[in-house]
Design an enzyme around this catalytic site. Structure first.
Site, PDB file in Angstrom:
ATOM      1  N   GLU A 302      19.824  20.830  10.224  1.00  0.00           N
ATOM      2  CA  GLU A 302      19.749  19.963  11.431  1.00  0.00           C
ATOM      3  C   GLU A 302      18.825  20.722  12.761  1.00  0.00           C
ATOM      4  O   GLU A 302      19.305  20.505  13.734  1.00  0.00           O
ATOM      5  CB  GLU A 302      21.076  19.316  11.905  1.00  0.00           C
ATOM      6  CG  GLU A 302      21.327  18.596  10.645  1.00  0.00           C
ATOM      7  CD  GLU A 302      22.754  17.780  11.412  1.00  0.00           C
ATOM      8  OE1 GLU A 302      23.045  16.759  10.640  1.00  0.00           O
ATOM      9  OE2 GLU A 302      23.614  18.280  12.072  1.00  0.00           O
ATOM     10  N   ASP A 381      29.113  13.329   5.061  1.00  0.00           N
ATOM     11  CA  ASP A 381      29.472  13.655   6.579  1.00  0.00           C
ATOM     12  C   ASP A 381      30.791  12.951   7.015  1.00  0.00           C
ATOM     13  O   ASP A 381      30.532  12.092   7.744  1.00  0.00           O
ATOM     14  CB  ASP A 381      28.319  13.429   7.083  1.00  0.00           C
ATOM     15  CG  ASP A 381      28.403  13.992   8.614  1.00  0.00           C
ATOM     16  OD1 ASP A 381      29.310  15.005   8.998  1.00  0.00           O
ATOM     17  OD2 ASP A 381      27.610  13.743   9.566  1.00  0.00           O
ATOM     18  N   GLU A 403      36.708  21.773   5.361  1.00  0.00           N
ATOM     19  CA  GLU A 403      36.331  21.391   6.844  1.00  0.00           C
ATOM     20  C   GLU A 403      36.758  19.946   6.920  1.00  0.00           C
ATOM     21  O   GLU A 403      36.220  19.076   6.214  1.00  0.00           O
ATOM     22  CB  GLU A 403      35.012  21.702   7.267  1.00  0.00           C
ATOM     23  CG  GLU A 403      34.659  21.339   8.759  1.00  0.00           C
ATOM     24  CD  GLU A 403      33.492  21.499   9.178  1.00  0.00           C
ATOM     25  OE1 GLU A 403      32.873  22.736   9.029  1.00  0.00           O
ATOM     26  OE2 GLU A 403      32.699  20.713   9.408  1.00  0.00           O
ATOM     27  N   GLU A 409      34.759  10.940  14.430  1.00  0.00           N
ATOM     28  CA  GLU A 409      33.370  10.579  14.713  1.00  0.00           C
ATOM     29  C   GLU A 409      33.081   9.268  13.877  1.00  0.00           C
ATOM     30  O   GLU A 409      32.362   8.317  14.387  1.00  0.00           O
ATOM     31  CB  GLU A 409      32.299  11.650  14.104  1.00  0.00           C
ATOM     32  CG  GLU A 409      31.187  11.295  14.358  1.00  0.00           C
ATOM     33  CD  GLU A 409      30.251  12.538  13.862  1.00  0.00           C
ATOM     34  OE1 GLU A 409      29.041  12.304  13.877  1.00  0.00           O
ATOM     35  OE2 GLU A 409      30.471  13.464  13.479  1.00  0.00           O
TER      36      GLU A 409
END
Length: 701
Positions: A302, A381, A403, A409
């Site tokens: 990114e 994600d 993770e 989010e």
């Protein structure tokens, strides 16, 4: 939108009222504070133990001593700080470690004999964890005889990553993906300076077993990069405040630091000058922060710089930093979140879900011992439903960190009540090589199995800010609590963890009706993750979210974008074909039996069907419903369930703290509004795509 327009103003002034005590209100310490307590040993965490006990005793009438002057009820002692006090009963002195091992650097032994509760530890931080274990037990810690039991963490590093920016980012603000106000570390380019808030945060972390944090965003900007060099004192101050709670500080660093900070013409990991720069810079870091944990790196992802710019691979890049950290005992967490974020939506052969495996699986065995490859739990994600990442099973010779995302989010951004521990538990319990084989938690905890045993960490993106309730939504505190406890012991039951959190946060003596409080919180939270899943993206397809902030529905928001997150809905069907036979081949990244299960339309679990397959709307699920009817039914059901959550919560008015009740009431009203919007947009979209009406005749716009 990034968050609802009526978001409350959050506390940003160090002089503002203290934050909510979360799960450590004074009443949680009553059982300890009413006793005679002996604290034996030295070291900063032992002083923390003594201070915690002294405050509790001052409030509840007990007594704390460093040298026994008479009978005591509780002994908290380091084994290597001289002879154990005489008040320790003979049976406790000789209590064996049940499994034949020692508690280690972070563990403790708990026993109760002859009316005395004993916590013994080999290291100061173990004594601190032992104290907070007693806080969870309450009066049960001082009842009857208890045989010796050793408690130690399953995972060596239990870590929170803060995506906090030192300087306010023009798009992401002070905290990227932060839904609880500003940063507790930084404000407008400088340290925030709220020392008491940081101490309170360290205390909350220690009480759950979290022992590491990174204090800045993985997307490292120019100001944040300076934390490694000329602003290192800012990092040292945070480390000094958290050290008494056993929390080590890590830094996110930019791979381009030798160019950006060192003035070198290159950041090539095989360049000798670059190696020298990292080694000398790292020596200075440890000279200032001797217990510094290490670096966190997002590279070639990114827009962040990385080794690809120099024709090198990620093992070359990670090993460069690992070599600089190794003499000091530090580690580098190298994130596996690497993919092409400039995809052509028309090209169905390119698959973002494949990317981490394709990049990293060929590198297994090439990473240094102090490299921890940090892998998102799913291949895309942090969606409400994804399969477990195939990378976790593909790298037996590499240390891994899984993770998670505590900040919500894609699960309601701490405006929606969404208790995530059941989802995390499913991930950690997933059997990577099929039933009876090792789970994700087993891989991280070094449980024996085929291939090398490397062990690993559990890491999560943090969800706290300067909001008075820490997390914006008071009930989102349960996610932060549960993460720490699952990182300590991934086998813990999410329902039992919720009970722990309820007992600590809402002690029976502080609420009007303890039974009603417990029943209501379970009614609101137990199934809240699945409720959220029901009124958002169906059957594992993901990413039907508004691109401008990831809050609320945007069914086609990413469908023709560069980000590689598609659902491919058309007039005939929906879903992404990731099979080997006709699709991207991503199913082949899993070991048997999952490669066959996910490949097979008949065997693929319903909840992941659209992640792995493109199917007609008429396809019949294992549940007996068609895909289109499932979409309609779950979205109507999800809204009805949020209405029930809101109504149940209303029954706690006058029973709990009015400020907590008011904030949650506000959030549930927004959750109901947003869930209704999700229902109407998703159902309308698929009705218009498919032309198939709702079999139950409900209104679809």
């Amino acid at each position: 939108m990034t968050s609802p327009a009526n978001a409350p103003v959050t506390a940003t002034d160090p002089a503002s009222p203290p934050p909510h005590p979360a799960w450590l209100p004074p009443e949680a310490f009553r059982a300890i504070g009413a006793r005679r307590v002996l604290v034996h040993g030295e070291g900063p965490p032992v002083e923390t133990v003594h201070d915690e006990v002294a405050r509790a005793c001052a409030r509840y009438g007990g007594r704390v001593e460093r040298t026994a002057a008479g009978p005591v009820d509780l002994v908290l002692a380091l084994r290597d700080s001289g002879p154990l006090p005489e008040v320790v009963p003979p049976a406790a002195r000789t209590a064996p470690d049940p499994d034949g091992g020692s508690p280690g650097d972070e563990g403790f032994l708990l026993t109760r004999s002859d009316g005395v509760t004993i916590v013994l530890a080999d290291a100061p931080v173990g004594l601190l964890y032992g104290l907070f274990h007693l806080v969870r037990l309450g009066e049960a810690a001082f009842t009857g005889e208890q045989p010796a039991r050793t408690h130690r963490p399953a995972l060596r590093r239990r870590m929170l990553d803060h995506w906090d920016n030192v300087a306010v980012h023009p798009v992401m603000g002070q905290v990227e993906r932060g839904y609880a106000g500003g940063s507790i570390f930084w404000r407008d380019g400088r340290p925030r300076g709220d020392r008491e808030r940081l101490r309170a945060y360290g205390r909350l972390l220690a009480s759950t077993g979290v022992n590491a944090i990174s204090v800045n965003n993985v997307n490292v900007g120019p100001t944040e990069a300076l934390l490694l060099t000329e602003r290192l004192d800012d990092v040292a101050e945070i480390a000094d405040l958290l050290r008494p709670y056993g929390v080590r500080v890590h830094l996110s660093v930019t791979f381009a630091a030798p160019v950006l900070l060192g003035g070198l013409p290159t950041a090539d990991p095989l360049d000798e000058q670059v190696r020298d720069w990292w080694e000398s810079t790292t020596r200075r870091v440890y000279a200032r922060v001797p217990d510094f944990g290490g670096y966190v790196v997002k590279a070639d992802s990114e827009g962040q710089p990385g080794p690809f710019s120099y024709g090198r691979d990620h093992a070359d890049g990670a090993n460069l930093l690992a070599a600089a950290l190794a003499p000091h005992g530090g580690v580098v967490h190298w994130r596996a979140f690497v993919y092409d974020h400039r995809q052509d939506w028309r090209d169905r052969t390119t698959d973002r879900a494949r990317a981490a495996y394709d990049h990293f699986a060929p590198l297994d065995g090439r990473f240094a011992d102090n490299v921890v490859l940090q892998v998102k739990f799913g291949p895309v994600d942090f969606q409400p439903r994804e399969p477990v990442s195939p990378v976790i099973a593909a790298m037996p010779a590499t240390r891994l960190a899984v993770e998670l995302q505590v900040t919500q989010e894609y699960t309601g951004q701490q405006w929606h009540a969404c208790y995530l521990a059941p989802w995390w538990h499913e991930v950690l319990a997933f059997r990577l090589w099929g039933p009876g084989e090792r789970s994700v938690a087993d891989v991280l905890a070094d449980v024996p199995g085929p291939g090398p045993r490397r062990g690993g960490d559990l890491v999560a993106v943090a969800n706290v800010g300067d909001d008075p309730f820490w997390c914006g939504h008071p009930l989102a505190q349960a996610n932060l609590y549960a993460f720490g406890r699952l990182a300590w012991d991934p086998r813990l039951d999410p329902t039992a963890l919720l009970d722990e959190w309820i007992d600590l946060t809402f002690p029976a003596s502080t609420v009007g009706d303890p039974t009603l409080v417990r029943e209501t919180l379970h009614a609101v939270l137990d199934d809240s993750w699945r409720i959220y899943e029901r009124y958002t993206a169906p059957l594992g397809v993901g990413f039907m979210v508004n691109p401008a902030g990831h809050y609320g529905p945007g069914v086609d928001g990413y469908e023709y974008s560069r980000w590689g997150t598609y659902h491919f809905a058309d007039r005939d069907g929906v879903g992404v074909d990731r099979t080997r036979a006709t699709g991207t081949g991503m199913t082949g990244q899993y070991p048997p039996p999952w490669s066959q299960v996910y490949e097979s339309l008949e065997q693929c679990p319903d909840e992941l069907l659209l992640f792995f397959h493109h199917v007609p709307y008429s396809h019949v699920l294992h549940s007996g419903s068609t895909v289109i009817q499932h979409i309609y039914d779950t979205h109507f059901a999800g809204v009805a369930e949020v209405e029930a959550m809101r109504d149940r919560w209303a029954g706690l008015a006058g029973v709990i703290d009015p400020a907590v009740h008011e904030r949650v009431t506000e959030r549930l009203a927004e959750q109901l509004r947003c869930a209704t919007e999700w229902r109407d947009q998703v159902n309308t979209y698929f009705f218009r795509k498919s032309g198939v009406p709702d079999a139950r005749g409900r209104r679809i716009h």
